[in-house]
Write a protein that holds these residues in place. Structure first.
Motif, PDB file in Angstrom:
ATOM      1  N   TYR A  34       0.823  -1.211   0.000  1.00 30.87           N
ATOM      2  CA  TYR A  34       0.000   0.000   0.000  1.00 30.87           C
ATOM      3  C   TYR A  34       0.858   1.262   0.000  1.00 30.87           C
ATOM      4  O   TYR A  34       0.525   2.254  -0.665  1.00 30.87           O
ATOM      5  N   ALA A  35       1.953   1.241   0.752  1.00 29.86           N
ATOM      6  CA  ALA A  35       2.848   2.402   0.799  1.00 29.86           C
ATOM      7  C   ALA A  35       3.442   2.678  -0.584  1.00 29.86           C
ATOM      8  O   ALA A  35       3.511   3.832  -1.033  1.00 29.86           O
ATOM      9  N   LEU A  36       3.869   1.614  -1.273  1.00 30.70           N
ATOM     10  CA  LEU A  36       4.425   1.780  -2.617  1.00 30.70           C
ATOM     11  C   LEU A  36       3.368   2.277  -3.598  1.00 30.70           C
ATOM     12  O   LEU A  36       3.656   3.107  -4.470  1.00 30.70           O
ATOM     13  N   LEU A  37       2.132   1.779  -3.451  1.00 25.49           N
ATOM     14  CA  LEU A  37       1.053   2.228  -4.328  1.00 25.49           C
ATOM     15  C   LEU A  37       0.771   3.719  -4.131  1.00 25.49           C
ATOM     16  O   LEU A  37       0.633   4.466  -5.108  1.00 25.49           O
ATOM     17  N   ARG A  95      -4.411  -3.291  -9.597  1.00 21.69           N
ATOM     18  CA  ARG A  95      -3.661  -4.519  -9.301  1.00 21.69           C
ATOM     19  C   ARG A  95      -2.886  -4.401  -7.986  1.00 21.69           C
ATOM     20  O   ARG A  95      -2.863  -5.335  -7.189  1.00 21.69           O
ATOM     21  N   TRP A  96      -2.273  -3.255  -7.756  1.00 19.25           N
ATOM     22  CA  TRP A  96      -1.527  -3.064  -6.511  1.00 19.25           C
ATOM     23  C   TRP A  96      -2.469  -3.069  -5.312  1.00 19.25           C
ATOM     24  O   TRP A  96      -2.165  -3.646  -4.262  1.00 19.25           O
ATOM     25  N   ALA A  97      -3.626  -2.417  -5.470  1.00 18.30           N
ATOM     26  CA  ALA A  97      -4.597  -2.357  -4.368  1.00 18.30           C
ATOM     27  C   ALA A  97      -5.091  -3.761  -4.017  1.00 18.30           C
ATOM     28  O   ALA A  97      -5.202  -4.115  -2.838  1.00 18.30           O
ATOM     29  N   LEU A  98      -5.388  -4.558  -5.024  1.00 15.06           N
ATOM     30  CA  LEU A  98      -5.890  -5.914  -4.778  1.00 15.06           C
ATOM     31  C   LEU A  98      -4.787  -6.825  -4.235  1.00 15.06           C
ATOM     32  O   LEU A  98      -5.054  -7.701  -3.401  1.00 15.06           O
ATOM     33  N   ALA A  99      -3.555  -6.604  -4.677  1.00 19.13           N
ATOM     34  CA  ALA A  99      -2.434  -7.395  -4.154  1.00 19.13           C
ATOM     35  C   ALA A  99      -2.231  -7.125  -2.662  1.00 19.13           C
ATOM     36  O   ALA A  99      -2.012  -8.050  -1.865  1.00 19.13           O
ATOM     37  N   GLY A 100      -2.327  -5.859  -2.276  1.00 18.47           N
ATOM     38  CA  GLY A 100      -2.208  -5.513  -0.861  1.00 18.47           C
ATOM     39  C   GLY A 100      -3.318  -6.124  -0.036  1.00 18.47           C
ATOM     40  O   GLY A 100      -3.089  -6.626   1.073  1.00 18.47           O
ATOM     41  N   PHE A 101      -4.516  -6.128  -0.591  1.00 19.19           N
ATOM     42  CA  PHE A 101      -5.664  -6.684   0.130  1.00 19.19           C
ATOM     43  C   PHE A 101      -5.515  -8.193   0.313  1.00 19.19           C
ATOM     44  O   PHE A 101      -5.839  -8.739   1.377  1.00 19.19           O
ATOM     45  N   ILE A 102      -5.021  -8.875  -0.703  1.00 20.20           N
ATOM     46  CA  ILE A 102      -4.809 -10.327  -0.592  1.00 20.20           C
ATOM     47  C   ILE A 102      -3.821 -10.634   0.535  1.00 20.20           C
ATOM     48  O   ILE A 102      -4.049 -11.540   1.349  1.00 20.20           O
TER      49      ILE A 102
END
Length: 266
Positions: free
Chosen positions: A220-223, A239-246
């Motif tokens: 999330y910080a990188l996003l 994609r980054w948001a969903l990756a963090g959520f996973i």
């Protein structure tokens, strides 16, 4: 009996609302926000009664895998409901209604009554911060899914009519990053409170949760950095948001599943 009845009514309300409003969306009919929010408010009240009955007892508070899942969706629904009074978020209930129904169903069919805890104020603060962080980032993930649908619809002309029922793409993207910012701040506080109040965040039963929570925080910080420094948006941001959520879900629900389900069967 009251608890079971409240949860069954909540399942009925959420399921009926998901079918009704979902059919309107599929048939490209306008969804009246007042009607939708009224149903959501009623479901929220009944859901709250059910969550309280399952989670609170004389021996402590239940923090089993599925009872917390139901609690998180209760908090998510409350945040979306009140936020919808000022922002165009009511369409998130198209995703929240079926997910909430499933979470309530799981809470009454798979609750482990043995997981009861009496919490100190410090640990309770950590738990509350964690639940709020999970809730805000869950909303952000649902927002990302709707954005993905809008992006897909723009590339397929036969679905543009449905996408027009949603707020403008730029508005939805701005809301996504607002929730990501707040969620990241709460996640930071939750992690810091865990390190401060818990004896060892890398103990055997916590290491899985800690590692995945830190990975989620970093994603999330990188996003957020990429958004404001590199202008990330669209598919990359989704994609980054969903990756963090996973990773975040693996942090909590993965560790709970191992402790409560897998290890209990060994």
């Amino acid at each position: 009996m009251i608890t079971l009845s409240a949860n069954l009514i909540a399942i009925f309300v959420y399921t009926s609302a998901a079918i009704y409003f979902g059919s309107l969306f599929i048939r490209q009919k306008p969804i009246h926000s007042v009607q939708l929010l009224g149903v959501a408010a009623f479901g929220l009240i009944i859901h709250g009664v059910g969550v309280y009955g399952i989670s609170v007892s004389h021996s402590g508070i239940a923090f089993s895998l599925f009872s917390v899942s139901s609690l998180i969706f209760l908090v998510v629904n409350a945040i979306v409901l009140f936020s919808s009074l000022k922002k165009a978020l009511h369409n998130l209930f198209l995703l929240l209604f079926p997910l909430s129904a499933l979470s309530v169903l799981a809470s009454i069919t798979a609750t482990n009554p043995g997981w009861q805890h009496s919490l100190s104020y410090s640990i309770a603060a950590h738990v509350i911060l964690s639940i709020l962080a999970y809730s805000l980032l869950t909303i952000a993930s649902l927002q990302a899914l709707i954005l993905a649908y809008q992006n897909h619809a723009l590339k397929h002309k036969n679905r543009i009519a449905n996408a027009r029922l949603l707020p403008p793409l730029q508005t939805m993207e701005s809301l996504l990053f607002e929730f990501l910012w707040v969620g990241e701040i709460l996640l930071t506080l939750a992690i810091l409170s865990g390190f401060y109040f818990l004896e060892d965040m890398f103990a055997q039963h916590l290491v899985h949760k800690t590692v995945f929570a830190l990975i989620a925080w970093l994603i999330y910080a990188l996003l957020l950095w990429g958004r404001y420094q590199m202008g990330w948006r669209g598919t990359k941001a989704i994609r980054w948001a969903l990756a963090g959520f996973i990773c975040l879900m693996l942090a909590y629900f993965g560790s709970k599943m191992v402790l409560e389900i897998i290890l209990n069967k060994i």
